[in-house]
Design a protein around this motif. Structure first.
Motif, short mmCIF file in Angstrom:
data_model
loop_
_atom_site.label_atom_id
_atom_site.label_comp_id
_atom_site.label_asym_id
_atom_site.label_seq_id
_atom_site.Cartn_x
_atom_site.Cartn_y
_atom_site.Cartn_z
N TYR A 193 -33.30 -0.43 -48.45
CA TYR A 193 -32.78 -0.67 -49.81
C TYR A 193 -33.65 -1.70 -50.51
N VAL A 224 -23.23 -6.45 -47.02
CA VAL A 224 -23.75 -5.09 -46.78
C VAL A 224 -22.78 -4.38 -45.84
N TYR A 240 -24.58 -2.01 -36.83
CA TYR A 240 -25.54 -2.21 -37.93
C TYR A 240 -26.82 -2.78 -37.34
N GLN A 291 -30.30 -8.30 -44.11
CA GLN A 291 -29.85 -8.53 -45.50
C GLN A 291 -31.04 -8.71 -46.43
N CYS A 312 -31.48 -1.22 -43.64
CA CYS A 312 -30.04 -0.97 -43.58
C CYS A 312 -29.69 0.10 -42.56
N PHE A 349 -24.57 3.71 -47.85
CA PHE A 349 -24.78 2.28 -47.65
C PHE A 349 -24.50 1.56 -48.98
N PHE A 365 -24.49 -2.40 -50.86
CA PHE A 365 -24.81 -3.82 -50.76
C PHE A 365 -24.38 -4.51 -52.06
#
Length: 509
Positions: free
Chosen positions: A71, A82, A110, A114, A118, A135, A137
């Motif tokens: 991302y 997230v 996960y 961050q 992801c 996903f 965030f």
């Protein structure tokens, strides 16, 4: 929330109820342009985004799935939260963190951070895990909330199709790679099993679903299939076609037994090659005599005997066969009689006749005949003729017989050889006797000449002779008389000359 768009959409939700209301409204209201939605939230999509690789995943039941994800967001923002979520009802995104869902909490891990990664891992997937996953965030910016839409579509199945991909044609010596592909993208570390002609293989694999054949051989040709360990699914067979030049070239002869002159004979050339050889050449010794896979000889003759071999060619090379010998049998021919001497002999003698022939196998049986007679007069390769006549021989082998031309033998009447031998011996003996007589006569003559010469010497010396005569006479009257006879007195002595008297008076008493 369900969107009829193809890119990521920013969603700023005031509350769950508000979100639910908006989702329901979106489902019933006409689709709004993406630009309008972005304008509402005041967020530009140029710096915001989520990407998945791959976007569609098919997994086997009880396997582990890894959803690769990355991302991005504008510089200056700080990630606050997230998480992954899914659509709970088709077309409705509940925006619940799956790590808090009891159904997923023990199976979802996960793997990202961050900042940009992801990626997430879901283990022990079930058929109920077939959903689209997203996903989400959240940054420190009031409008900095982003949902990656569309997400990753996961299909979990216990039924799938396998297929082997391989080159259509390979050449001996090449390296070949076969790949086992599934209708369901297997993301876990599934163990693939390879088989050739239904027999398991243990060749080295570069990858789990790939079979590597280095320096492929013709023995590697066959039907290949793959399967996944722990599952009953087996791919359909795929044939691996290995090309190679002619090998194992050989010649067969028909009929395979004894070949007799006049038979029809076929030579056939065979070889192991791929593609099959279509070019054949035939050689007798070093001379080419024909072409084609089959070489036929009708009414074969002895001239066709010899060593034959064939040469086969395909697009990858050529090869000669080993030589085979064609041995043509035939009955005796060119039978002839060889006669020692002129054929004219004296009664009691004989002439030797020899029989020769050309045949295969060589004739071992010979018979002798006299013309105008039906019974044989002899056997064997040689025959002694004792009488006049015309004689011929007949040679035999297992394939036939042939007679020779007749030769004439003439016997003259007369003394036999033994008589001539006796005459010869007698003549030789007489000649030897004559020689001996001549030698003895010569020796005797030499002796007589020697004695005559001695007497002549004695008569030439009067003193020696007188003394000797007197001496001999005194000792032997006979010898004296002999000497007197051989040497008569001179006339002057007989007349009583004084010389005689004196000589006589000196003779010893």
């Amino acid at each position: 929330m369900c969107y009829s768009v193809s890119r990521s959409v920013a969603v700023d939700l005031m509350s769950y109820n508000t979100m639910y209301f908006m989702l329901m409204w979106v489902r019933t209201a006409p689709a709004l342009p993406l630009v309008f939605l972005l304008m509402i939230h005041g967020v530009s999509s140029d710096d915001w985004g989520v990407s998945y690789s791959p976007s569609h995943i098919c997994a086997l039941k009880d396997s582990t799935v890894i959803m690769n994800c990355s991302y991005s967001y504008p510089t200056g923002h700080q990630i606050k939260n997230v998480f992954w979520t899914k659509e709970s009802v088709k077309g409705i995104i509940m925006l619940l963190d799956l790590s808090n869902d009891p159904e997923y909490s023990q199976r979802l891990q996960y793997l990202g951070d961050q900042q940009q990664n992801c990626t997430v891992r879901l283990s022990h997937v079930t058929l109920n895990d077939s959903h689209e996953y997203y996903f989400r965030f959240i940054t420190d910016h009031p409008d900095g909330k982003w949902l990656g839409h569309p997400g990753v579509t996961l299909t979990v199945t216990d039924e799938f199709d396998l297929q082997v991909e391989s080159p259509e044609r390979v050449t001996e010596g090449d390296s070949v790679r076969l790949t086992c592909k599934s209708s369901c993208t297997l993301t876990d570390r599934a163990t693939f099993i390879w088989s050739r002609n239904s027999q398991p293989l243990t060749e080295r694999r570069d990858r789990n679903n790939e079979l590597l054949l280095q320096s492929v051989r013709r023995e590697d040709a066959g039907r290949y299939s793959c399967a996944v360990h722990g599952h009953h699914h087996i791919s359909p067979d795929v044939h691996l076609n290995v090309m190679y030049p002619p090998k194992s070239v050989s010649v067969s002869i028909s009929p395979s037994g004894v070949i007799v002159e006049g038979d029809s004979v076929t030579l056939s050339c065979s070889s192991d090659s791929n593609p099959p050889a279509l070019n054949f050449s035939w050689f007798k010794g070093g001379t080419i005599v024909g072409s084609g896979r089959i070489y036929s000889i009708s009414k074969i003759s002895s001239d066709d005997s010899g060593e034959y071999k064939c040469k086969t060619i395909n697009e990858h090379g050529e090869k000669y066969s080993d030589a085979v010998t064609l041995n043509v049998m035939y009955p005796p021919r060119s039978v002839s009689v060889l006669m020692s001497g002129s054929g004219v002999i004296v009664e009691g003698d004989s002439v030797t006749l020899s029989c020769s022939s050309d045949s295969n196998p060589p004739a071992l049986n010979f018979s002798w005949f006299k013309e105008n007679e039906t019974s044989a007069v002899g056997s064997g390769q040689s025959f002694s003729a004792l009488q006049s006549g015309r004689f011929y021989c007949q040679a035999h082998n297992q394939h036939g017989s042939q007679r020779s031309d007749a030769v004439t033998v003439t016997v003259h009447r007369g003394l036999g050889w033994h008589v001539w031998l006796g005459i010869t011996v007698a003549c030789v003996g007489l000649f030897i006797i004559i020689i001996i007589i001549i030698i003895l006569y010569t020796i005797q003559k030499k002796r007589i000449n020697c004695r005559s010469a001695a007497h002549d010497y004695e008569n030439d010396d009067p003193r020696a002779g007188t003394y000797t005569a007197l001496e001999l006479k005194s000792r032997s009257p006979d010898l004296y008389n002999t000497l007197t006879t051989v040497h008569p007195r001179p006339a002057v002595l007989q007349s009583g000359s004084s010389e005689y008297e004196n000589l006589h008076s000196k003779t010893p008493r």
